[in-house]
Design a protein around this motif. Structure first.
Motif, PDB file in Angstrom:
ATOM      1  N   ILE A 202     106.111 -14.681 102.354  1.00 26.87           N
ATOM      2  CA  ILE A 202     106.808 -14.080 103.500  1.00 26.87           C
ATOM      3  C   ILE A 202     107.989 -13.253 103.019  1.00 26.87           C
ATOM      4  O   ILE A 202     108.205 -12.123 103.480  1.00 26.87           O
ATOM      5  N   ALA A 203     108.742 -13.793 102.078  1.00 22.93           N
ATOM      6  CA  ALA A 203     109.908 -13.072 101.550  1.00 22.93           C
ATOM      7  C   ALA A 203     109.491 -11.752 100.910  1.00 22.93           C
ATOM      8  O   ALA A 203     110.145 -10.716 101.107  1.00 22.93           O
ATOM      9  N   GLU A 204     108.393 -11.780 100.165  1.00 18.23           N
ATOM     10  CA  GLU A 204     107.931 -10.558  99.506  1.00 18.23           C
ATOM     11  C   GLU A 204     107.508  -9.505 100.527  1.00 18.23           C
ATOM     12  O   GLU A 204     107.835  -8.321 100.389  1.00 18.23           O
ATOM     13  N   ASP A 205     106.789  -9.940 101.573  1.00 17.48           N
ATOM     14  CA  ASP A 205     106.316  -8.984 102.574  1.00 17.48           C
ATOM     15  C   ASP A 205     107.463  -8.309 103.311  1.00 17.48           C
ATOM     16  O   ASP A 205     107.404  -7.105 103.605  1.00 17.48           O
ATOM     17  N   PHE A 206     108.517  -9.069 103.629  1.00 16.24           N
ATOM     18  CA  PHE A 206     109.630  -8.518 104.399  1.00 16.24           C
ATOM     19  C   PHE A 206     110.790  -8.047 103.510  1.00 16.24           C
ATOM     20  O   PHE A 206     111.828  -7.616 104.024  1.00 16.24           O
ATOM     21  N   ARG A 207     110.611  -8.168 102.208  1.00 14.59           N
ATOM     22  CA  ARG A 207     111.627  -7.719 101.251  1.00 14.59           C
ATOM     23  C   ARG A 207     112.974  -8.390 101.482  1.00 14.59           C
ATOM     24  O   ARG A 207     114.031  -7.745 101.524  1.00 14.59           O
ATOM     25  N   ILE A 208     112.899  -9.691 101.691  1.00 11.91           N
ATOM     26  CA  ILE A 208     114.101 -10.507 101.810  1.00 11.91           C
ATOM     27  C   ILE A 208     113.995 -11.651 100.807  1.00 11.91           C
ATOM     28  O   ILE A 208     112.954 -11.836 100.174  1.00 11.91           O
ATOM     29  N   GLY A 209     115.062 -12.408 100.645  1.00  7.22           N
ATOM     30  CA  GLY A 209     115.055 -13.502  99.698  1.00  7.22           C
ATOM     31  C   GLY A 209     114.331 -14.723 100.233  1.00  7.22           C
ATOM     32  O   GLY A 209     114.241 -14.931 101.450  1.00  7.22           O
ATOM     33  N   THR A 210     113.855 -15.547  99.331  1.00  8.99           N
ATOM     34  CA  THR A 210     113.216 -16.797  99.732  1.00  8.99           C
ATOM     35  C   THR A 210     114.185 -17.680 100.500  1.00  8.99           C
ATOM     36  O   THR A 210     113.812 -18.339 101.479  1.00  8.99           O
ATOM     37  N   GLU A 211     115.447 -17.692 100.076  1.00 10.33           N
ATOM     38  CA  GLU A 211     116.454 -18.477 100.795  1.00 10.33           C
ATOM     39  C   GLU A 211     116.650 -17.957 102.212  1.00 10.33           C
ATOM     40  O   GLU A 211     116.922 -18.728 103.138  1.00 10.33           O
ATOM     41  N   ASP A 212     116.516 -16.637 102.386  1.00 12.04           N
ATOM     42  CA  ASP A 212     116.609 -16.069 103.732  1.00 12.04           C
ATOM     43  C   ASP A 212     115.477 -16.601 104.607  1.00 12.04           C
ATOM     44  O   ASP A 212     115.685 -16.936 105.782  1.00 12.04           O
ATOM     45  N   VAL A 213     114.276 -16.655 104.047  1.00 13.53           N
ATOM     46  CA  VAL A 213     113.134 -17.188 104.792  1.00 13.53           C
ATOM     47  C   VAL A 213     113.404 -18.632 105.190  1.00 13.53           C
ATOM     48  O   VAL A 213     113.156 -19.045 106.330  1.00 13.53           O
ATOM     49  N   ARG A 214     113.922 -19.414 104.270  1.00 14.23           N
ATOM     50  CA  ARG A 214     114.190 -20.824 104.556  1.00 14.23           C
ATOM     51  C   ARG A 214     115.261 -20.974 105.635  1.00 14.23           C
ATOM     52  O   ARG A 214     115.158 -21.854 106.501  1.00 14.23           O
ATOM     53  N   GLU A 215     116.275 -20.115 105.595  1.00 16.81           N
ATOM     54  CA  GLU A 215     117.307 -20.165 106.636  1.00 16.81           C
ATOM     55  C   GLU A 215     116.707 -19.830 108.001  1.00 16.81           C
ATOM     56  O   GLU A 215     117.043 -20.454 109.009  1.00 16.81           O
ATOM     57  N   ALA A 216     115.832 -18.831 108.032  1.00 16.28           N
ATOM     58  CA  ALA A 216     115.186 -18.465 109.297  1.00 16.28           C
ATOM     59  C   ALA A 216     114.322 -19.602 109.818  1.00 16.28           C
ATOM     60  O   ALA A 216     114.324 -19.905 111.024  1.00 16.28           O
ATOM     61  N   LEU A 217     113.584 -20.255 108.938  1.00 16.80           N
ATOM     62  CA  LEU A 217     112.730 -21.368 109.348  1.00 16.80           C
ATOM     63  C   LEU A 217     113.561 -22.542 109.855  1.00 16.80           C
ATOM     64  O   LEU A 217     113.209 -23.188 110.852  1.00 16.80           O
ATOM     65  N   LYS A 218     114.664 -22.817 109.186  1.00 12.86           N
ATOM     66  CA  LYS A 218     115.547 -23.897 109.656  1.00 12.86           C
ATOM     67  C   LYS A 218     116.095 -23.572 111.037  1.00 12.86           C
ATOM     68  O   LYS A 218     116.182 -24.448 111.908  1.00 12.86           O
ATOM     69  N   PHE A 219     116.468 -22.311 111.253  1.00 13.22           N
ATOM     70  CA  PHE A 219     116.970 -21.904 112.560  1.00 13.22           C
ATOM     71  C   PHE A 219     115.899 -22.092 113.628  1.00 13.22           C
ATOM     72  O   PHE A 219     116.198 -22.455 114.768  1.00 13.22           O
ATOM     73  N   GLU A 220     114.640 -21.862 113.263  1.00 12.15           N
ATOM     74  CA  GLU A 220     113.532 -22.010 114.201  1.00 12.15           C
ATOM     75  C   GLU A 220     113.046 -23.446 114.312  1.00 12.15           C
ATOM     76  O   GLU A 220     112.040 -23.719 114.961  1.00 12.15           O
ATOM     77  N   GLY A 221     113.744 -24.379 113.647  1.00  8.83           N
ATOM     78  CA  GLY A 221     113.411 -25.785 113.791  1.00  8.83           C
ATOM     79  C   GLY A 221     112.411 -26.318 112.791  1.00  8.83           C
ATOM     80  O   GLY A 221     111.895 -27.431 112.957  1.00  8.83           O
ATOM     81  N   VAL A 222     112.120 -25.550 111.730  1.00 13.00           N
ATOM     82  CA  VAL A 222     111.201 -25.998 110.685  1.00 13.00           C
ATOM     83  C   VAL A 222     112.000 -26.679 109.594  1.00 13.00           C
ATOM     84  O   VAL A 222     112.899 -26.070 109.003  1.00 13.00           O
ATOM     85  N   SER A 223     111.696 -27.926 109.302  1.00 12.43           N
ATOM     86  CA  SER A 223     112.472 -28.690 108.320  1.00 12.43           C
ATOM     87  C   SER A 223     111.969 -28.536 106.898  1.00 12.43           C
ATOM     88  O   SER A 223     112.650 -28.883 105.944  1.00 12.43           O
TER      89      SER A 223
END
Length: 233
Positions: A202-223
């Motif tokens: 996901i990070a590669e497709d959107f050209r963001i960091g892996t940590e950014d993906v994890r922060e987004a998932l945490k915000f969306e309620g994914v642990s």
């Protein structure tokens, strides 16, 4: 009542500021309060919601709810918040004052700097919950979650939902005002995760960091526990 910003055709996002976009539950989640609290505030101040407790909020109303939530968390009594809003609407002629002015908090009272109020001595502050009474003490505790844009009448155009340390933002100019991280809506990232993709893909497709993906998932309620752990390839 004076409208906050113009609706210039060359900036169509300005027109969306007043459209009902956010459900009450969403607004409550973003502000860190309960939907019942939003409804209770609406019963006191009839303009937080458009058409009753189940109606959607505009961006302007969303920011008003967020600012009131921040005031309450800082210990400001609801009666002082209402008195401040009444003062700003009636004297300063702003329809959505909490989405426009940079209020400060001190000793459970609310203030505006002199440079935000016409006809006030420079260096002083106005105690807005006391009908505009002048004060001279140094006021601290300015709300840090919001970025204000002077080009658009001081409008709060960026909301750092989880504080300055978090990359999650709401900006009405980007992604139609949905929570996003570096321009990518968090719900889109969650959708890709739910479809079975790894955080690194996901990070590669959107050209963001892996940590950014994890922060987004945490915000969306994914642990991270739903598929064992976040995967890094």
């Amino acid at each position: 009542m004076v409208t906050l910003v113009s609706t210039r055709s060359d900036q169509p996002w300005l027109r969306r500021l007043y459209l009902p976009t956010y459900q009450v539950g969403e607004a409550a989640q973003y502000a860190g309060i309960s939907p019942q609290t939003v409804a209770a505030w609406h019963r006191i101040e009839k303009e937080f919601l458009s058409k009753g407790d189940q109606a959607a909020l505009s961006y302007m109303q969303l920011i008003e709810v967020a600012v009131v939530a921040a005031f309450r968390k800082a210990g400001v009594p609801l009666r002082n918040i209402k008195a401040t809003r009444d003062y700003a609407k009636n004297i300063l002629k702003r329809e959505y004052p909490f989405a426009t002015y940079k209020f400060s908090v001190d000793a459970k009272h609310l203030y505006l700097d002199s440079n935000q109020v016409d006809g006030v001595h420079e260096g002083s502050v106005v105690q807005t919950d006391q009908g505009g009474q002048l004060a001279w003490e140094i006021v601290i505790g300015r709300l840090k979650e919001f970025d204000y844009d002077e080009e658009h009448d001081g409008l709060a155009l960026r909301w750092h939902l989880a504080g300055r340390s978090s990359p999650i933002l709401i900006d009405p100019r980007i992604a139609f005002g949905t929570p996003m991280i570096k321009g990518t809506p968090t719900w889109v990232i969650k959708g890709r995760w739910d479809a079975g993709e790894s955080d690194s893909d996901i990070a590669e497709d959107f050209r963001i960091g892996t940590e950014d993906v994890r922060e987004a998932l945490k915000f969306e309620g994914v642990s991270g526990q739903g598929r064992q752990e976040f995967r890094v390839h």
